[in-house]
Design a protein around this motif. Sequence first.
Motif, PDB file in Angstrom:
ATOM      1  N   ALA A 112      32.273 -54.149   8.822  1.00  8.92           N
ATOM      2  CA  ALA A 112      31.082 -55.039   7.904  1.00  8.92           C
ATOM      3  C   ALA A 112      30.344 -55.743   8.748  1.00  8.92           C
ATOM      4  CB  ALA A 112      31.977 -56.056   7.035  1.00  8.92           C
TER       5      ALA A 112
ATOM      6  N   SER B 194      23.310 -64.235   5.768  1.00  9.10           N
ATOM      7  CA  SER B 194      24.236 -63.266   6.116  1.00  9.10           C
ATOM      8  C   SER B 194      25.598 -63.479   5.822  1.00  9.10           C
ATOM      9  CB  SER B 194      24.261 -63.205   7.522  1.00  9.10           C
ATOM     10  OG  SER B 194      25.236 -62.569   8.239  1.00  9.10           O
TER      11      SER B 194
ATOM     12  N   THR C 266      27.665 -53.173   9.860  1.00  4.24           N
ATOM     13  CA  THR C 266      26.605 -52.812   8.754  1.00  4.24           C
ATOM     14  C   THR C 266      25.998 -53.968   8.102  1.00  4.24           C
ATOM     15  OG1 THR C 266      28.420 -53.011   7.329  1.00  4.24           O
ATOM     16  CG2 THR C 266      28.157 -50.884   8.318  1.00  4.24           C
ATOM     17  N   GLU C 267      26.119 -55.125   8.721  1.00  2.00           N
ATOM     18  CA  GLU C 267      25.465 -56.230   8.570  1.00  2.00           C
ATOM     19  C   GLU C 267      23.935 -56.129   9.251  1.00  2.00           C
ATOM     20  OE1 GLU C 267      24.532 -60.008   6.195  1.00  2.00           O
ATOM     21  OE2 GLU C 267      26.085 -58.282   5.908  1.00  2.00           O
TER      22      GLU C 267
ATOM     23  N   LEU D 183      28.233 -62.993   7.406  1.00  2.00           N
ATOM     24  CA  LEU D 183      28.893 -63.236   8.556  1.00  2.00           C
ATOM     25  C   LEU D 183      28.650 -64.666   9.213  1.00  2.00           C
ATOM     26  CD1 LEU D 183      28.108 -59.860  10.529  1.00  2.00           C
ATOM     27  CD2 LEU D 183      30.154 -60.500   9.042  1.00  2.00           C
TER      28      LEU D 183
ATOM     29  N   PHE E  65      27.775 -62.538  13.820  1.00  2.00           N
ATOM     30  CA  PHE E  65      26.338 -62.067  13.508  1.00  2.00           C
ATOM     31  C   PHE E  65      25.816 -61.637  14.858  1.00  2.00           C
ATOM     32  CE2 PHE E  65      21.860 -61.645  12.815  1.00  2.00           C
ATOM     33  CZ  PHE E  65      21.965 -60.836  11.561  1.00  2.00           C
TER      34      PHE E  65
END
Length: 166
Positions: free
Chosen positions: A40, A3, A43-44, A5, A10
Amino acid sequence: MISLLPDGIFTVAERVVAQNIAAGRKLTLAESCTGGLVSAALTEIAGASKVFERGFVTYSNDAKTKLLGVPSDLLETFGAVSIAVAWSMAQGALAACDADVAVAISGVAGPDGGTERKPVGTVVFARAIRGQIDDEPTAELRLFSCSSRAEVRYHATLCALELLLP
C-alpha cells in the motif's frame, strides 16, 4: 495532497520508487504481519507501476505454502517467524514473477501470539535479489519494543521499505 500514509512511511516510499525507477529495478513483496501495508505504501506513490511488480499477502501458513512454495517442514521446524521461512518467502515471491528484488516480512505484531522465544514485536525480514547467489541469506530478525500492534506494523513497514532501496 491527501495521503493515507504517515509522513515517515510516505517519504521512504517516495525514495524507494524514485531510486528503483532510476536503477531500472522491479520489486515484489511477500508480506505476513504487515498485511499489505508495504504494498500500500508503494502504490500510494505516483509512478509505482514502473517498479512494483506485485505483492503477496500470505498471512496464514497455508498461504505461505500454496502461494510462495514455503516448505511445510520449514514452517513446522522453525515457525513462520523465522529467518528460514522469511528467506523462503522472498525466494518464492521472486520465483513467482519477473521482479529483480523481493522482500519478505513475517512477525508477531500482537497483542497476543508472542512466546518467550518470539515475543510480541519480533519481526523477520529477508531480501532476495534475482541472480545473486548468497552463501548466507540476506535476512534479519528485529525486536521492536512497541506498545501497540499498529506501532509494530509501522516499524516493520519502514524497515521493509528501506530494504527495497538500491
